[in-house]
Design an enzyme around this catalytic site. Structure first.
Site, PDB file in Angstrom:
ATOM      1  CG  ASP A 137      -1.962   1.041   1.238  1.00 26.17           C
ATOM      2  OD1 ASP A 137      -2.079   1.762   0.236  1.00 26.17           O
ATOM      3  OD2 ASP A 137      -2.663   1.164   2.257  1.00 26.17           O
ATOM      4  CD  GLU A 169      -5.317   6.579   0.188  1.00 30.41           C
ATOM      5  OE1 GLU A 169      -6.498   6.196   0.219  1.00 30.41           O
ATOM      6  OE2 GLU A 169      -4.445   6.086   0.926  1.00 30.41           O
TER       7      GLU A 169
HETATM    8 ZN   LIG Z   1      -3.473   2.994  -0.035  1.00 31.51          ZN
END
Ligand SMILES: [Zn+2]
Ligand SMILES: *[C@@H]1O[C@H](CO)[C@@H](O)[C@H](O)[C@H]1NC(C)=O
Ligand SMILES: *[C@@H]1O[C@H](CO)[C@@H](O)[C@H](O)[C@H]1NC(C)=O
Ligand SMILES: *[C@@H]1O[C@H](CO)[C@@H](O)[C@H](O)[C@H]1NC(C)=O
Length: 400
Positions: A137, A169
């Site tokens: 991620d 994010e």
């Molecule tokens: Zn992410």
């Protein structure tokens, strides 16, 4: 505003030094590829090289500068035109495209920030597993997206696809929201990269965050009737929220709306009637809108609020941000397994009527953990899949 180039933004010297002085990587020679026949050897090697360098540079949200600089110089070395968009001091989105125009019909995007804490890059050559913070991620997506586009270079016009890698994010999407406000134009399709286990996502739940703050009145714990316990009031509020859960809207597609009580705090000591207390909540919406859910929460807490106000205290609800309803995502591309997910993404932060796709290597279940890892095969498969998605997005757009 978009910056004309990396060199102008950071100074020519910064760019030159990023290019010439490689960062002190821990295992400079360890670039062996895991035996696999998914990608040609050269592409696989380039993929692992890129992924490893991205993961080795710590980029916890707010500290994305170094990884952004390295990524910008990498993309420039591949002949992309690179713009660094200043979101806030020392925090840059990276926009890259071939040639002169960023006004491409298709945008491919992911994020370069990670959650804390930093975990170093490790590559187990026996198992073919790569671990480290961001390996899944979302640096797995970032690396696979870039290699996919590079391997399509010969087949596509220069003005077909651009790349966008945003900051922030993980903490609310300030990078993507900034980009959205200053975007070069509106896109026909945007491909987002987040860990989806190599599946195409047909939608994700909505999101609403809020905090309940209770004001009471301190007193000696031997004489509680002289005070108003903020903890007692909060406990009642929590109970009402728990009871509210089963009345929240649900849908076939996303299941139940859930409310997580993520953090509770109140009072100062065992022998003092608590003067203040608060709790933080995250709602994942399976149906309805943030406005509807807000109304239900206000309703559930109305009785407690009136009572504590009658005693001279108070109860307030603070909404984290606007929130958003469930996000439907296009998944009309053949040859993919399809799922829905319960986590938030930057998708609602990019305004416009573009088609949107969500796909990425690795699993969300390990993404924010201390064992964040994926298999080399997953990374390599993602390159093939991103190529399919890019071509499908361009193909559909041609027919429009
Ligand atoms: Zn992410
Ligand atoms: C970049 O462009 C130059 C000049 O056209 C060319 O010589 C070089 O091979 C290109 N590099 C890559 C990685 O495509
Ligand atoms: C690497 O993977 C192999 C096979 O799964 C395992 O036996 C070994 O312990 C791993 N090595 C390290 C350093 O974790
Ligand atoms: C949704 O909640 C109901 C009870 O409120 C429960 O019976 C059901 O199993 C839940 N569905 C899912 C998908 O979790």
């Amino acid at each position: 505003m978009l910056r004309p180039s990396l060199a102008l933004t950071l100074g020519i010297a910064a760019l030159a030094s990023a290019k010439q002085a490689p960062l002190p990587f821990s295992q400079p020679e360890a670039l062996l590829t895991y035996p696999s026949d998914i990608l040609p050897a050269a592409a696989s090697k380039e993929l692992l090289y890129l992924h490893r360098h991205l993961v080795e540079i710590e980029s916890i949200t707010e500290n994305e500068l170094e990884v952004g600089k390295w990524l910008a110089s990498y993309l420039e070395s591949k002949n992309f035109t690179v713009e660094m968009q200043e979101v806030s001091p020392k925090r840059f989105n990276i926009l890259a495209y071939w040639g002169k125009t960023s006004k491409t019909p298709v945008l491919v995007s992911s994020h370069i920030d990670t959650v804390p804490p930093f975990w170093p890059y490790k590559y187990n050559h026996t198992s073919g597993i790569i671990s480290g913070r961001g390996s899944v991620d979302a640096k797995g997506s970032v690396a696979a997206q870039i290699i996919a586009l590079l391997s399509l270079q010969e087949d596509l016009p220069h003005s077909a696809v651009s790349l966008l890698f945003v900051v922030g994010e993980e903490t609310g999407g300030d990078g993507m929201r900034y980009f959205s406000t200053n975007a070069p134009h509106s896109y026909d399709a945007v491909i987002f990269g987040e860990p989806t286990e190599g599946k195409l996502v047909c939608g994700h739940k909505g999101m609403l965050a809020f905090t309940v703050k209770v004001q009471g009145k301190a007193a000696h714990s031997g004489y509680p009737w002289l005070g108003v316990s903020a903890n007692d009031v909060l406990a009642e509020a929590l109970d009402n929220i728990i009871k509210l859960r089963q009345h929240l809207p649900w849908s076939e597609k996303y299941g139940n709306t859930t409310i997580n009580i993520g953090r509770v705090e109140g009072g100062v000591a065992a022998n003092v009637v608590a003067e203040t207390a608060k709790a933080q909540f995250a709602v994942r919406l399976a149906a309805g809108t943030p406005t509807v859910i807000k109304g239900m929460i206000v309703g559930a807490l109305q009785g407690v609020k009136s009572r504590v106000e009658g005693l001279g205290g108070g109860l307030e609800i603070e909404w984290g941000s606007e929130g958003y309803p469930p996000v439907d995502i296009n998944c009309d591309v053949k040859g993919f397994d399809k799922i829905t997910v319960n986590y938030g993404t930057d998708i609602p932060n990019l305004e416009g009527i573009h088609k949107r796709y969500l796909y990425g290597p690795g699993s969300i279940f390990v993404a924010h953990s201390d064992h964040e890892a994926l298999k080399v095969e997953e990374l390599e498969t993602a390159v093939i899949d991103y190529k399919k998605l890019i071509l499908a997005a361009l193909e559909k757009q041609k027919r429009m």
